[in-house]
Design a protein around this motif. Structure first.
Motif, PDB file in Angstrom:
ATOM      1  N   PRO A  73      87.831 -34.068  32.158  1.00 31.95           N
ATOM      2  CA  PRO A  73      89.084 -34.118  31.400  1.00 31.95           C
ATOM      3  C   PRO A  73      89.680 -32.713  31.326  1.00 31.95           C
ATOM      4  CG  PRO A  73      87.288 -35.219  30.223  1.00 31.95           C
ATOM      5  CD  PRO A  73      86.662 -34.489  31.370  1.00 31.95           C
ATOM      6  N   GLY A  74      90.994 -32.598  31.327  1.00 31.24           N
ATOM      7  CA  GLY A  74      91.640 -31.293  31.200  1.00 31.24           C
ATOM      8  C   GLY A  74      91.133 -30.588  29.949  1.00 31.24           C
ATOM      9  N   PHE A  75      91.034 -29.263  30.036  1.00 31.23           N
ATOM     10  CA  PHE A  75      90.556 -28.503  28.881  1.00 31.23           C
ATOM     11  C   PHE A  75      91.613 -28.507  27.777  1.00 31.23           C
ATOM     12  CE2 PHE A  75      88.060 -25.863  32.132  1.00 31.23           C
ATOM     13  CZ  PHE A  75      86.979 -26.730  32.050  1.00 31.23           C
ATOM     14  N   ILE A  76      91.112 -28.390  26.554  1.00 30.79           N
ATOM     15  CA  ILE A  76      91.978 -28.416  25.368  1.00 30.79           C
ATOM     16  C   ILE A  76      91.739 -27.112  24.607  1.00 30.79           C
ATOM     17  CG2 ILE A  76      92.422 -29.628  23.194  1.00 30.79           C
ATOM     18  CD1 ILE A  76      91.269 -32.171  24.714  1.00 30.79           C
ATOM     19  N   ASP A  77      92.817 -26.425  24.297  1.00 33.30           N
ATOM     20  CA  ASP A  77      92.737 -25.116  23.633  1.00 33.30           C
ATOM     21  C   ASP A  77      93.436 -25.227  22.281  1.00 33.30           C
ATOM     22  OD1 ASP A  77      92.880 -22.514  22.797  1.00 33.30           O
ATOM     23  OD2 ASP A  77      93.651 -21.713  24.695  1.00 33.30           O
ATOM     24  N   PRO A  78      92.674 -25.416  21.200  1.00 34.10           N
ATOM     25  CA  PRO A  78      93.310 -25.773  19.921  1.00 34.10           C
ATOM     26  C   PRO A  78      93.973 -24.627  19.148  1.00 34.10           C
ATOM     27  CG  PRO A  78      90.905 -25.954  19.764  1.00 34.10           C
ATOM     28  CD  PRO A  78      91.206 -25.490  21.157  1.00 34.10           C
ATOM     29  N   HIS A  79      93.979 -23.407  19.701  1.00 38.54           N
ATOM     30  CA  HIS A  79      94.573 -22.314  18.903  1.00 38.54           C
ATOM     31  C   HIS A  79      94.987 -21.165  19.816  1.00 38.54           C
ATOM     32  CE1 HIS A  79      94.451 -19.762  15.011  1.00 38.54           C
ATOM     33  NE2 HIS A  79      94.896 -18.954  15.965  1.00 38.54           N
ATOM     34  N   LEU A  80      96.289 -20.975  19.955  1.00 41.97           N
ATOM     35  CA  LEU A  80      96.788 -19.789  20.670  1.00 41.97           C
ATOM     36  C   LEU A  80      98.229 -19.519  20.240  1.00 41.97           C
ATOM     37  CD1 LEU A  80      98.889 -20.771  23.085  1.00 41.97           C
ATOM     38  CD2 LEU A  80      96.775 -21.437  24.175  1.00 41.97           C
ATOM     39  N   HIS A  81      98.705 -18.324  20.597  1.00 43.34           N
ATOM     40  CA  HIS A  81     100.018 -17.868  20.137  1.00 43.34           C
ATOM     41  C   HIS A  81     100.954 -17.650  21.322  1.00 43.34           C
ATOM     42  CE1 HIS A  81      98.688 -16.938  15.927  1.00 43.34           C
ATOM     43  NE2 HIS A  81      97.522 -16.947  16.539  1.00 43.34           N
ATOM     44  N   LEU A  82     102.024 -18.451  21.388  1.00 41.14           N
ATOM     45  CA  LEU A  82     103.034 -18.270  22.439  1.00 41.14           C
ATOM     46  C   LEU A  82     103.525 -16.830  22.550  1.00 41.14           C
ATOM     47  CD1 LEU A  82     105.321 -19.379  24.406  1.00 41.14           C
ATOM     48  CD2 LEU A  82     106.696 -19.631  22.327  1.00 41.14           C
ATOM     49  N   ASN A 130      94.403 -22.416  34.554  1.00 39.76           N
ATOM     50  CA  ASN A 130      93.057 -22.366  33.983  1.00 39.76           C
ATOM     51  C   ASN A 130      92.519 -23.750  33.636  1.00 39.76           C
ATOM     52  OD1 ASN A 130      91.939 -19.486  33.473  1.00 39.76           O
ATOM     53  ND2 ASN A 130      94.145 -19.325  33.080  1.00 39.76           N
ATOM     54  N   GLY A 131      93.245 -24.786  33.999  1.00 35.52           N
ATOM     55  CA  GLY A 131      92.762 -26.145  33.747  1.00 35.52           C
ATOM     56  C   GLY A 131      92.980 -26.638  32.339  1.00 35.52           C
ATOM     57  N   THR A 132      93.777 -25.923  31.565  1.00 37.98           N
ATOM     58  CA  THR A 132      94.058 -26.331  30.181  1.00 37.98           C
ATOM     59  C   THR A 132      95.311 -27.199  30.159  1.00 37.98           C
ATOM     60  OG1 THR A 132      93.040 -24.337  29.305  1.00 37.98           O
ATOM     61  CG2 THR A 132      94.583 -25.499  27.860  1.00 37.98           C
ATOM     62  N   THR A 133      95.189 -28.393  29.586  1.00 36.35           N
ATOM     63  CA  THR A 133      96.305 -29.339  29.625  1.00 36.35           C
ATOM     64  C   THR A 133      96.880 -29.651  28.241  1.00 36.35           C
ATOM     65  OG1 THR A 133      94.626 -31.081  29.737  1.00 36.35           O
ATOM     66  CG2 THR A 133      95.648 -30.423  31.811  1.00 36.35           C
ATOM     67  N   THR A 134      96.180 -29.273  27.193  1.00 37.92           N
ATOM     68  CA  THR A 134      96.711 -29.451  25.830  1.00 37.92           C
ATOM     69  C   THR A 134      96.351 -28.211  25.012  1.00 37.92           C
ATOM     70  OG1 THR A 134      96.626 -31.869  25.789  1.00 37.92           O
ATOM     71  CG2 THR A 134      96.408 -30.766  23.667  1.00 37.92           C
ATOM     72  N   ALA A 135      97.256 -27.823  24.119  1.00 34.02           N
ATOM     73  CA  ALA A 135      96.967 -26.670  23.257  1.00 34.02           C
ATOM     74  C   ALA A 135      97.601 -26.873  21.885  1.00 34.02           C
ATOM     75  CB  ALA A 135      97.491 -25.378  23.892  1.00 34.02           C
ATOM     76  N   GLY A 136      97.021 -26.172  20.907  1.00 36.05           N
ATOM     77  CA  GLY A 136      97.623 -26.042  19.587  1.00 36.05           C
ATOM     78  C   GLY A 136      98.293 -24.679  19.547  1.00 36.05           C
ATOM     79  N   VAL A 137      99.620 -24.661  19.418  1.00 36.70           N
ATOM     80  CA  VAL A 137     100.381 -23.442  19.702  1.00 36.70           C
ATOM     81  C   VAL A 137     101.159 -22.970  18.476  1.00 36.70           C
ATOM     82  CG1 VAL A 137     102.174 -22.455  21.185  1.00 36.70           C
ATOM     83  CG2 VAL A 137     100.577 -24.145  22.115  1.00 36.70           C
TER      84      VAL A 137
END
Ligand code: GUN
Ligand code: ZN
Length: 462
Positions: A73-82, A130-137
């Motif tokens: 499954p695509g990686f999920i990154d729950p916390h980053l800053h645009l 980087n294979g990340t498909t969802t993020a909390g931004v």
């Protein structure tokens, strides 16, 4: 009916039907040595052993063969800053100084939609590579930055969660909203974006030090009006930050109680860092069903401290793991897991490879309350997938010669892998990144010849 671009993907498949830390590997780990995933209209319709799935594939379905690579499954990154893609790698400060010296001045530029649009394009290119498909931004306090981010995510059919940072105190004027404007701008953005396609809005008070009590009350009102909505903020990252909160909110027995008082500790509330929590605070987060987000590269870089994963689990807190760009230093979730392993090692804990990949996928999906849609390879789940090459570099090929088990391969992939391991990234069933034709223009080289650094050394441009 088949949509153009719908397809079947063949690879070594890996996903998790449960948390290996809780349920054990036998129940949690799903590995298919030669598997096929059938995708229709952006949704996984079938998955299993290639021999079996090939027999039941609709006629004329094209099959893309990614063997011998791994598909997850695509990686999920729950916390980053645009707005921190040009803050990353800024030297020599702990959190509060780093915010004042580098982050706030940079974020002040994001009132200009062109700045925010360029950052959104860059960030999403980088996540996909980087294979990340969802993020909390976290966007900035400027609503334009949220419009820019969501518009770009929508164009790429990405599942994303983002919000306008609310901050009315202890920050430069260019970044401050007010209790009233922060509330109204958030409402307007929710109306424009929340639930549109694959996008969800997150109520985003930056952290207690930059919100007045009036603003936290406005957050409470928003949270009550949208009981299902994500909340994202920072909690207990740094000792000076905690001392600041103690002074600013003298009525509160600890940092967590500030957020509890305003109804912000609840399911789908994602608290970044959570390093210096007391037992009481951990208990409160656990009972509320909230999420703690481990940001290892950031915690090392800013010298913030060591996350206690075992303590979170013991308290029943959902734990995610994230890059926290740009306090964090890598866009790669593989790198992030490798640094997570090291932080936990310093804390006398372990992060086995299966648990790490579970965290990057199904675990982070659960931490974001999105596990009914993403994070596993199963019929009905959205077709966001990453294909990984565990022999992407000479160092990895050399190491793999001596690897004997899947678990050993996965651990080396985490410790040695990065963006170079991404073969392809699929979003909503379509290829959104391909190692052989990355399809993104590199940012122009900075003009170092004319840089202040060179001038400071008294060198003439050549
Ligand atoms: N706390 C409040 N804002 C920030 C931020 O931008 N980055 C990090 N790491 N911590 C924060
Ligand atoms: Zn952060």
């Amino acid at each position: 009916m088949r949509r153009p671009g719908d397809t079947a993907l063949r690879a070594r498949l890996l996903w998790f039907d449960a948390d290996p830390a809780e349920e054990g590997e036998a129940r949690a780990v799903r590995y298919v040595e030669d598997g096929i995933v059938l995708i229709e209209n952006g949704v996984i319709r079938d998955v299993g052993d290639a021999a079996a799935v090939l027999r039941r594939l609709p006629p004329d379905t094209p099959v893309v063969d990614h063997r011998p690579h791994l598909m997850m499954p695509g990686f999920i990154d729950p916390h980053l800053h645009l707005p921190q893609t040009q803050v990353i790698a800024s030297y020599g400060a702990e959190l509060m100084e780093w915010l004042a010296k580098y982050t706030f001045p940079e974020e002040s530029r994001y009132g200009d939609p062109a700045v925010a649009e360029a950052a959104a394009r860059f960030l999403l290119d980088e996540l996909l590579a980087n294979g990340t498909t969802t993020a909390g931004v976290y966007c900035t306090s400027h609503p334009q930055s949220v419009d820019a981010f969501f518009a770009e995510a929508e164009r790429r059919s990405l599942r994303m969660v983002a919000g306008k940072v609310m901050m009315d105190s202890n920050a430069p004027e260019a970044l401050r909203d007010t209790a009233a404007t922060g509330y109204q701008q958030s409402q307007d953005l929710i109306g424009r974006w929340h639930g549109k396609g694959r996008l969800d809005y997150a109520i985003t008070p930056r952290f207690a030090p930059t919100s007045s009590e009036a603003q936290l009350e406005a957050c409470e009102t928003l949270a009550a009006e949208y009981p299902e909505m994500h909340v994202q903020t920072h909690l207990s990252e740094n000792v000076a930050e905690i001392a600041f909160v103690r002074q600013a909110f003298p009525w509160s027995k600890d940092y967590t109680e500030v957020y509890e008082r305003y109804g912000l500790v609840r399911p789908k509330a994602m608290f970044g860092h959570c390093i210096h929590l007391s037992d009481r605070e951990r208990g409160a987060l656990g009972v509320a069903g909230a999420t703690a987000v481990f940001c290892p590269t950031s915690n090392l870089f800013l010298g913030s401290g060591l996350f206690d994963l075992a303590g979170m689990r013991a308290a029943g807190i959902l734990a995610g793991i994230a890059t926290d760009i740009g306090g964090g230093t890598s866009y790669s979730m593989l790198r992030t897991a490798a640094e997570g392993y090291k932080v936990l090692a310093l804390n006398g804990q372990r992060l086995p490879a299966f648990e790490a990949f579970h965290m990057l996928t199904a675990g982070n999906a659960a931490a974001m309350g999105l596990d009914n849609r993403i994070g596993r390879i199963a019929p009905g789940m959205e077709a966001d997938l990453v294909v990984l090459d565990s022999q992407a570099t000479a160092a990895m090929r050399r190491r793999m010669e001596r690897v004997e088990t899947l678990e050993e391969e996965l651990f080396a992939l985490i410790v040695l892998g990065d963006e170079r391991s991404t073969v392809a990234t699929y979003v909503d069933g379509r290829r959104a990144y391909d190692r052989h034709s990355p399809g993104r223009s590199l940012p122009p080289r900075a003009d170092l010849a004319a840089s202040p650094a060179r001038a400071n050394r008294g060198e003439a441009p050549q």
